[in-house]
Design an enzyme around this catalytic site. Sequence first.
Site, mmCIF file in Angstrom:
data_model
loop_
_atom_site.group_PDB
_atom_site.id
_atom_site.type_symbol
_atom_site.label_atom_id
_atom_site.label_comp_id
_atom_site.label_asym_id
_atom_site.label_seq_id
_atom_site.Cartn_x
_atom_site.Cartn_y
_atom_site.Cartn_z
ATOM 1 N N HIS A 118 35.164 55.550 -15.636
ATOM 2 C CA HIS A 118 34.454 56.008 -14.432
ATOM 3 C C HIS A 118 35.254 55.630 -13.186
ATOM 4 O O HIS A 118 35.520 56.476 -12.325
ATOM 5 C CB HIS A 118 33.054 55.405 -14.370
ATOM 6 N N ASP A 143 54.533 77.142 4.646
ATOM 7 C CA ASP A 143 54.333 76.444 3.374
ATOM 8 C C ASP A 143 54.688 74.983 3.605
ATOM 9 O O ASP A 143 54.978 74.584 4.730
ATOM 10 C CB ASP A 143 55.181 77.055 2.247
ATOM 11 N N TRP A 164 38.900 49.144 -14.256
ATOM 12 C CA TRP A 164 39.892 49.980 -13.551
ATOM 13 C C TRP A 164 41.018 49.141 -12.990
ATOM 14 O O TRP A 164 42.088 49.649 -12.744
ATOM 15 C CB TRP A 164 39.226 50.849 -12.472
ATOM 16 N N SER A 208 53.137 61.641 -9.696
ATOM 17 C CA SER A 208 52.619 62.836 -9.022
ATOM 18 C C SER A 208 52.298 62.543 -7.564
ATOM 19 O O SER A 208 52.704 63.271 -6.655
ATOM 20 C CB SER A 208 51.374 63.322 -9.760
ATOM 21 N N SER A 209 51.575 61.438 -7.324
ATOM 22 C CA SER A 209 51.182 61.119 -5.949
ATOM 23 C C SER A 209 52.391 60.823 -5.081
ATOM 24 O O SER A 209 52.418 61.172 -3.900
ATOM 25 C CB SER A 209 50.254 59.901 -5.943
ATOM 26 N N HIS A 236 44.712 47.342 -2.448
ATOM 27 C CA HIS A 236 44.003 47.413 -1.185
ATOM 28 C C HIS A 236 44.444 48.592 -0.326
ATOM 29 O O HIS A 236 43.601 49.342 0.151
ATOM 30 C CB HIS A 236 43.959 46.108 -0.406
ATOM 31 N N GLU A 241 45.360 51.222 -1.443
ATOM 32 C CA GLU A 241 44.738 52.341 -2.156
ATOM 33 C C GLU A 241 43.351 52.663 -1.593
ATOM 34 O O GLU A 241 42.961 53.828 -1.497
ATOM 35 C CB GLU A 241 44.652 52.012 -3.649
ATOM 36 N N TYR A 294 42.467 52.495 1.418
ATOM 37 C CA TYR A 294 42.667 53.310 2.623
ATOM 38 C C TYR A 294 43.247 54.674 2.268
ATOM 39 O O TYR A 294 43.011 55.650 2.968
ATOM 40 C CB TYR A 294 43.526 52.556 3.644
ATOM 41 N N SER A 320 36.978 63.621 11.484
ATOM 42 C CA SER A 320 37.524 63.751 12.838
ATOM 43 C C SER A 320 37.811 65.199 13.213
ATOM 44 O O SER A 320 38.038 65.499 14.382
ATOM 45 C CB SER A 320 38.817 62.932 12.963
ATOM 46 N N HIS A 346 42.214 39.136 -0.620
ATOM 47 C CA HIS A 346 40.761 38.972 -0.495
ATOM 48 C C HIS A 346 40.041 39.490 -1.740
ATOM 49 O O HIS A 346 38.845 39.270 -1.885
ATOM 50 C CB HIS A 346 40.215 39.597 0.796
ATOM 51 N N HIS A 347 40.765 40.169 -2.614
ATOM 52 C CA HIS A 347 40.175 40.526 -3.904
ATOM 53 C C HIS A 347 40.226 39.361 -4.875
ATOM 54 O O HIS A 347 39.755 39.468 -5.999
ATOM 55 C CB HIS A 347 40.914 41.718 -4.518
ATOM 56 N N THR A 352 38.608 49.706 12.602
ATOM 57 C CA THR A 352 37.587 50.532 11.953
ATOM 58 C C THR A 352 36.421 50.769 12.905
ATOM 59 O O THR A 352 35.908 51.889 13.025
ATOM 60 C CB THR A 352 37.092 49.845 10.666
ATOM 61 N N LYS A 385 37.265 53.373 15.465
ATOM 62 C CA LYS A 385 37.100 54.734 14.949
ATOM 63 C C LYS A 385 35.633 55.164 15.007
ATOM 64 O O LYS A 385 35.310 56.257 15.478
ATOM 65 C CB LYS A 385 37.581 54.802 13.499
ATOM 66 N N ARG A 425 28.953 42.168 -12.485
ATOM 67 C CA ARG A 425 29.453 43.507 -12.818
ATOM 68 C C ARG A 425 29.779 43.568 -14.301
ATOM 69 O O ARG A 425 30.032 42.558 -14.934
ATOM 70 C CB ARG A 425 30.797 43.774 -12.135
#
Lengths: 605, 340
Positions: free
Chosen positions: A75, A104, A139, A169-170, A253, A255, A257, A268, A302-303, A328, A331, A450
């Site tokens: 998931h 293009d 994950w 790919s990314s 982390h 990731e 963002y 926006s 912080h993780h 943040t 924004k 969890r």
Amino acid sequence: MTTLAAPMRRPVAYTGVWSWITTVDHKRIGILYGASALFFLLVGGIEALLIRTQLAVPGNTLVSSDTYSQLFTMHGTTMIFLFVMPLSAAFFNFMVPLMIGARDVAFPRLNALSYWVFLFGGLFMNSSFFMGGAPDAGWFGYANLTSNQFSPGARIDFWVLGLQVLGLSSLMAALNFIVTILNLRAPGMSMMRMPLFVWMTLITSFLLVFALPVLTVGLTLLLFDRFFGTHFYIPAGGGDPLLWQHLFWIFGHPEVYILILPAMGMVSEVLPTFSRKPLFGYPFVVYSGILIAFLGFGVWAHHMFAVGMGPVADAVFATTTMLIAVPTGVKIFNWIGTMWGGALDFKSPLCFAVGFIGMFIIGGISGVMHASVPLDLQQTDTYFVVAHLHYVLFGGAVFGLFAGIYYWFPKITGRMLNDAWGKVHFWIMFVGANLAFFPMHLLGLDGMPRRIYSYDPSMGWNLWNLVSTVGAFTIALSVLIFVINAITALRRGARAPNDPWDAQTLEWSISSPPPVYNFATIPVVHSRRPFWDEKYPDAAHGKAAHAEPEHHGAIHMPNPSYFPIVIALGILVAVSGLMIHPAVSILGAIIMLIGVYGWSFEPAA
Amino acid sequence: MTVHRQRLLWALAPVSMFLLALALAGCAPTPQTTLLPKSDYAARIQGLFELILVIAAIVFVVVEGFLIYTAIRFRKRKGQDLPAQSHGSQKLEIAWTFAPVVVLAIITVPTISTIFATQQPAPADALEVKVMAHQWWWEFSYPSLGIVTGNEMHIPVGKTTSLVMKSNDVIHSFWVPQLAGKRDVFPNRETRITFIPDEPGTYLGQCAEFCGLSHANMRFRVVVHTPEDFQAWVKAQKTPSIAPTTELAKKGQQLFFATPPGCTACHTIDGTQAKGLVGPNLTRIGARGTTAAGTLENTPDNMARWLTDPEAVKPGSKMPNLHLSESDISALVAFLESMK
């Protein structure tokens, strides 16, 4: 390859499977990305529903512990790598060239290659369900649980190899968009005139380019541990499982963002259009995006507060994490500032955009709460964190993506979605998301960890788990409404005009759907709102796009090509070979080389 | 009801749900709660949590209120002209950059002082308990007392407890919410938690880092005693008595030390030839509150259920299904339960 004498009249086969397989048109690749991402949304969604059904009542035996581990691992992995990222990529592909006035992307065949590699990577990873079980270590797959000793079999191999392929790919897509945005902007579109979505695409692409290699390194070490008996993460051999956590979160982390910035870009775009005003504080929104990206690389630990890094490191990472709340907040205030004094037209896209802000605020606040290390030591690895990350990634990213879908659907398909059903979708999803995710805060504070497949009725977690499950099915209902709305719109929806929302940016100045060459004449840009200025010349001091003399003539469009899918296939075969037999890998490498050879000698147009 | 008023109500839903939950927390017991601290360490966290929760609630109400007000106040009216095309305001940008900085400073300062206050080294007179995490159970040993036990830690109230933790296999996380924040447990390094429990009672704990199939079943308890009760517990552990009185229990005793089933290959009972180190030490297991790593109440029925099919209770358990007959199981249960 056919050489086209008159490119304007080149045969653009809009039908047939082959035309899609060989396409290098950024719009069609965008549609492919979008369709694949929505397919994986359904896969990840079914996994979520199974998880929630299992937890609806205590001591449930609907699925086994083993199945449950696969479900929550896939998931998370699916929603992040196979839904949110590729759906963002779908919009990068379709919209960015249109928004910057290009025909293009910079590397159309590379673009096709990124798509096929993504699709094959996603299918490869999910095929594990039919081959002895899917990845099952979460994950973020903490070492040394992922070692051969504690995770024998092929499950983790699928995860390692699948993520490597998806990362490739990314990375290709990110480089493509950086070059496209830096080089292919229409005349007059300076960096500070770019639409915000293009800015967020650029920032996201840079994040990918800097963050993904760290994941690649981490995965490569794990791959060596699993396939070649090294001990990078294995304590018995002198390795350190903590090394994985640092590498993973230095990627992980940023990731976050990578997942949220594209949605912020979409919001926006939507807010100014439906407020009929320019974006409030444009440079501040841009700079805060850049600042978030920079700070995002300085907060990974912080993780990991619970690993015991010592008070000094804890204090430093707590402070850097708190700092991210500042850009943040800037924004959020600028978005509200955009709405302030506007003429808010609450069509579906605006509902989702405002919903995004409302939900994201909650996720942001709980994020600041566990930036405080002592609080985190109670909240980490509990449902409080699950609540937080879903407010950010569902309430945030997914609501933002739906704002983008409702906003750009007419441009992409040439059909209008039903707005009333769009609002029904919004309200049901909004209620469902809060029902599903808010109670998780309380479960976390009540001590529910969890990743537990079952809990005892005496723990007092029954009520909120049941409420959360009801919420999950409410979300599923809203997605079903969206799917029906989309299919109905595609089959017999009202024809979309060029500019249904009275929007401000270049993509709305051309037909819906856009012609294959996008712009018959490349527009000249004089402001941040080129199309708006054309429609409202008084406000633009008489300057408008399309004001320059038109240059008619041959438009060079890239030719379709077989080779991207050949190379992607070669990569898939080579990677599968690692799990089957070295000869298969060699075969894959040969296919890849054939693809590269053909590609190199193929005429560009 | 207009759409906008609905929006307002739904935006308020989380707040009201939260208040409701806090109210319910009083009636529905949640024994593993983080919100009722019973040690100096947990109380410090709770104090900080309450401060930050209040600030968070204020920020939530102000910002969501601002958003909802804006969404309602500025919705399009019929025949409305183009609104004023304002592009921004430097003064506002400065204001809403510095406002969060001030709020965050208020949170950061006590955060950092709490970080340092809760990570002090243990005083020399602290009771040291070595914690060894296994897939999927907890071993607690007291080097100064020569005691080893499983899944149930006993400590005295009012005295500093110093946990020195390590894992036997993968990464786990030690968590007793009412006594301390969680701390991960590693196979290759020691981690520590230091706290002073301040109320006798039984507190629930659970592994908080995903560690494989029975992660959900890796539970345990911490029993905080008065100093006298703790001394009594220590004394009982140090003088293991195996004196089964019933015939059934005697039969169970013989069976326990026989091969097969070979219980002693994995388990220790202090003062006997049972010295296995794979599974939990079973000294005075009859006196424990739970069995199977805190997942089952320690009753004869549950013990029989565990011995009949460990896999059904704890998936992936290292305890094999020994395919014992029902009579053997009831004998073993009688023996184990007799060791109080």
